[in-house]
Enzyme design. Structure first.
Site, PDB file in Angstrom:
ATOM      1  N   ARG A 187     112.236  78.117  47.102  1.00 60.03           N
ATOM      2  CA  ARG A 187     112.389  79.180  46.852  1.00 60.03           C
ATOM      3  C   ARG A 187     111.637  79.762  45.655  1.00 60.03           C
ATOM      4  O   ARG A 187     111.311  80.781  45.644  1.00 60.03           O
ATOM      5  CB  ARG A 187     113.824  79.649  46.490  1.00 60.03           C
ATOM      6  CG  ARG A 187     114.247  80.722  46.735  1.00 60.03           C
ATOM      7  CD  ARG A 187     115.662  80.973  46.488  1.00 60.03           C
ATOM      8  NE  ARG A 187     116.327  80.639  45.299  1.00 60.03           N
ATOM      9  CZ  ARG A 187     117.457  79.852  45.407  1.00 60.03           C
ATOM     10  NH1 ARG A 187     118.033  79.443  46.250  1.00 60.03           N
ATOM     11  NH2 ARG A 187     117.693  79.377  44.200  1.00 60.03           N
ATOM     12  N   ASP A 237     103.329 102.186  41.759  1.00 58.28           N
ATOM     13  CA  ASP A 237     103.183 101.635  43.211  1.00 58.28           C
ATOM     14  C   ASP A 237     101.536 101.818  43.400  1.00 58.28           C
ATOM     15  O   ASP A 237     101.113 102.982  43.324  1.00 58.28           O
ATOM     16  CB  ASP A 237     103.870 102.413  44.094  1.00 58.28           C
ATOM     17  CG  ASP A 237     103.689 101.801  45.641  1.00 58.28           C
ATOM     18  OD1 ASP A 237     102.513 101.512  46.070  1.00 58.28           O
ATOM     19  OD2 ASP A 237     104.798 102.115  46.429  1.00 58.28           O
ATOM     20  N   TYR A 281     106.974 107.269  47.638  1.00 61.07           N
ATOM     21  CA  TYR A 281     107.049 106.797  49.136  1.00 61.07           C
ATOM     22  C   TYR A 281     108.606 107.047  49.409  1.00 61.07           C
ATOM     23  O   TYR A 281     109.711 106.712  48.738  1.00 61.07           O
ATOM     24  CB  TYR A 281     106.806 105.210  48.923  1.00 61.07           C
ATOM     25  CG  TYR A 281     106.876 104.548  50.284  1.00 61.07           C
ATOM     26  CD1 TYR A 281     106.291 104.758  51.468  1.00 61.07           C
ATOM     27  CD2 TYR A 281     107.921 103.446  50.267  1.00 61.07           C
ATOM     28  CE1 TYR A 281     106.207 103.985  52.514  1.00 61.07           C
ATOM     29  CE2 TYR A 281     108.198 102.680  51.513  1.00 61.07           C
ATOM     30  CZ  TYR A 281     107.382 103.209  52.768  1.00 61.07           C
ATOM     31  OH  TYR A 281     107.611 102.178  53.968  1.00 61.07           O
ATOM     32  N   LYS A 283      99.818  96.296  53.602  1.00 64.06           N
ATOM     33  CA  LYS A 283      98.532  97.389  54.063  1.00 64.06           C
ATOM     34  C   LYS A 283      97.383  96.709  53.957  1.00 64.06           C
ATOM     35  O   LYS A 283      96.831  95.774  54.769  1.00 64.06           O
ATOM     36  CB  LYS A 283      98.861  98.658  53.157  1.00 64.06           C
ATOM     37  CG  LYS A 283     100.442  99.270  53.279  1.00 64.06           C
ATOM     38  CD  LYS A 283     100.566  99.776  54.347  1.00 64.06           C
ATOM     39  CE  LYS A 283     102.050 100.296  54.768  1.00 64.06           C
ATOM     40  NZ  LYS A 283     102.849 101.186  53.411  1.00 64.06           N
TER      41      LYS A 283
HETATM   42  C1  LIG Z   1     103.908 100.963  53.341  1.00 65.06           C
HETATM   43  C2  LIG Z   1     104.475 101.200  51.737  1.00 65.06           C
HETATM   44  C3  LIG Z   1     105.631 100.638  50.932  1.00 65.06           C
HETATM   45  C4  LIG Z   1     106.294  99.566  51.857  1.00 65.06           C
HETATM   46  O1  LIG Z   1     105.676  98.700  52.371  1.00 65.06           O
HETATM   47  P1  LIG Z   1     106.434  97.647  53.490  1.00 65.06           P
HETATM   48  O2  LIG Z   1     105.727  96.386  53.509  1.00 65.06           O
HETATM   49  O3  LIG Z   1     106.150  98.845  54.648  1.00 65.06           O
HETATM   50  O4  LIG Z   1     107.787  97.516  53.209  1.00 65.06           O
HETATM   51  C5  LIG Z   1     105.700 100.983  49.656  1.00 65.06           C
HETATM   52  N1  LIG Z   1     104.903 102.050  49.195  1.00 65.06           N
HETATM   53  C6  LIG Z   1     103.861 102.270  49.560  1.00 65.06           C
HETATM   54  C7  LIG Z   1     103.310 103.477  49.003  1.00 65.06           C
HETATM   55  C8  LIG Z   1     103.680 102.311  51.185  1.00 65.06           C
HETATM   56  O5  LIG Z   1     102.664 102.986  51.818  1.00 65.06           O
END
Ligand SMILES: *Cc1c(COP(=O)(O)O)cnc(C)c1O
Length: 404
Positions: free
Chosen positions: A72, A197, A125, A222
C-alpha cells in the site's frame, strides 16, 4: 557526470533539471541496472514485503514513510510514476490515486478540516463541484464558487477561515484561463493553499509550482496514460503541503494498481511527442472552425481571439487537444445529422487518448459566470489521426447538418 549537488536530487529531479523535457521523459524513473537490464520498470505486484532480518523489521518503525515494507505504501512501479510526475510538475513529492477524481477529492481533503472555507472556481470539473456541495458541505466545510476571470480580485472573497483556493485552468467545458500568480499571491497572504487541477495542460505545458500552486492534480487517465486504457490520478505537493497530503492520503489508504501504473509510465514516455501533435492538429482544426458559418465561437485559449489568450501566452508553453465549440442554434434533427455523419470523432466521455472524441455539452452548471452560450456547445478532443482528415470529418458533418 553527476556532481555532489546533483546527488542530493532524487532521480526524477536530476533528469528534469539537467535535460530538456523530451530527454527527461525518456529517462526519468528508469534504472536498468536493477531489473536485469530491462528498459522498463516492471509491473511489481505485491502486498507483503518480507523484512530480511529482525533489525530491518525494527528499523521500519522509525521510518515515517515505511516505503518498501508493504504494497500500500508503493512498489518500484508506484515510485517510478510518482517520481516522474513530481519532477515534471516541479513539486516535492507525488502520490498516486485510483482515478483523477480520487486525486481531486484527496487533494482537497488533505488540508481541510471542519469549519474551514474553500474558494472554488465556478468552472471546476463537475464531479468536484458535486463533491464540494455534497460531501464537504456535510463535513462542515463551506464552499464559495468564484468567477474564474476575477484574478487578484478574489481578495474580496477571502475570509479568515479560507484554507484552500481550488483552481482549474483552463476551466472544464468553458475553458476560462485564470491569473493563477495573482490568485496565489492573495491566497498565500491570507494563509490559504492553492490547489490546482492541471490536467488540461499536463506538466509539459504548465508548471504549476512556478506559478504559486501548492498542490497540483493530474487526471493521468487523460494525457499521461494517453491511450484510454486506464484510470489514474496523481497529486504533487510542494515542500510545505507535502506532510498534509502524505498523512491524509495514507490515512485514507488510497493507492493505485500496478497495471494502471505501468500503463501510465508507458504513456509518459511519449507524452512530449503526443502533446506536440495534439497541439498542432488542434490548432489546425480550430483554424478551420473559426469563422465557419455554422460556428458562433471557439473556446480555445491558444487561439488569438480567445478571451484567455493573453494570460495563456504569458503562463503556458503550449495547448492541448481539447476545446469547446459553440454552434448556431440547431434542431434535434440537425443535431442527429451532425453526430450521425461523424466518422472519426467518437461520441464519448473523457479525453487525452490517441483517438478523437466529441461530446455534446449540456448547459454547464455555474453559479457565478454562466457559459454565455446561445447555441449548442460541443466539446472536441483532437486525437492523433491526420489533421486534415479530422477537419474534413467535422466540416462535412457541419455542412450536412446546416445545409437545410
Ligand atoms: C476527467 C477529469 C478528472 C477526473 O479524472 P477521472 O480519472 O475520470 O476520475 C478530473 N479533472 C479533470 C479536469 C478532468 O477532465
Amino acid at each position: 557526470m553527476k556532481t555532489s549537488r546533483d546527488k542530493a536530487l532524487r532521480p526524477g529531479e536530476f533528469c528534469v533539471r539537467k535535460h530538456a523535457t523530451d530527454t527527461a521523459l525518456v529517462h526519468v524513473g528508469r534504472d536498468a541496472g536493477r531489473y536485469q537490464g530491462l528498459v522498463n520498470v516492471p509491473v511489481c505486484r505485491g502486498s507483503t514485503m518480507l523484512a530480511p532480518s529482525i533489525a530491518h523489521w525494527e528499523d521500519r518503525k522509525n521510518n515515517p514513510d515505511p516505503a518498501g515494507s508493504y504494497g500500500r505504501f508503493g512498489t518500484a512501479t508506484t515510485w517510478a510514476v510518482q517520481d516522474a510526475v513530481a519532477a515534471l510538475e516541479g513539486g516535492e513529492h507525488a502520490l498516486v490515486f485510483p482515478s483523477g477524481l480520487a486525486a481531486c477529492t484527496q487533494a482537497l481533503l488533505a488540508p481541510l478540516a471542519s469549519g474551514d472555507h474553500v474558494l472554488m472556481t465556478d468552472s471546476v470539473y463537475g464531479p468536484v463541484r458535486q463533491f464540494a456541495t455534497q460531501v464537504l458541505a456535510r463535513m462542515g466545510i463551506d464552499v464559495t464558487f468564484y468567477d474564474p476571470l476575477m484574478g487578484g480580485a478574489i481578495r474580496e472573497l477571502i475570509t479568515p477561515r479560507t484554507r484552500v483556493v481550488y483552481v482549474e485552468s483552463p476551466g472544464s467545458l468553458t475553458f476560462e484561463v485564470q491569473d493563477i500568480p495573482a490568485i496565489a499571491e492573495v491566497a498565500h497572504a491570507a494563509g490559504a493553499l492553492v490547489v490546482m487541477d492541471n490536467t488540461w495542460a499536463t506538466p509539459l505545458f504548465y508548471k504549476p509550482f512556478a506559478h504559486g500552486v501548492d498542490i497540483s492534480i493530474q487526471a493521468a487517465t487523460k494525457y499521461i496514460v494517453g491511450h484510454s486504457d486506464a484510470l489514474l490520478g496523481v497529486v504533487t505537493a510542494n515542500k510545505e503541503a507535502w506532510p498534509l497530503l502524505h498523512q491524509s492520503a495514507r490515512a485514507f489508504g488510497q493507492t493505485a494498481g500496478p497495471d494502471d501504473l505501468y500503463l501510465a509510465m508507458r504513456g509518459l514516455r511519449s507524452l512530449g511527442a503526443r502533446m506536440r501533435q495534439h497541439q498542432e492538429s488542434a490548432r489546425y482544426v480550430v483554424e478551420q472552425l473559426v469563422g465557419h458559418p455554422a460556428v458562433r465561437r471557439v473556446l480555445y485559449p491558444a487561439f488569438p481571439g480567445d478571451p484567455g489568450h493573453k494570460i495563456w501566452r504569458r503562463d503556458f508553453t503550449g495547448a492541448s487537444g481539447l476545446f469547446g465549440v459553440e454552434l448556431h442554434p440547431w434542431s434535434a434533427e440537425q443535431q442527429a445529422t451532425f453526430y450521425g455523419n461523424l466518422q472519426l470523432f467518437g461520441l464519448g466521455l473523457s479525453w487525452g487518448g490517441f483517438e478523437s472524441l466529441v461530446m455534446p455539452v449540456d448547459e454547464p452548471v455555474r453559479s457565478v459566470r454562466p457559459s454565455g452560450a446561445k447555441g449548442p456547445l460541443i466539446r472536441l478532443h483532437v486525437g492523433l489521426e491526420d489533421k486534415q482528415d479530422l477537419a474534413s470529418d467535422l466540416l462535412e458533418s457541419l455542412l450536412a447538418a446546416f445545409m437545410h
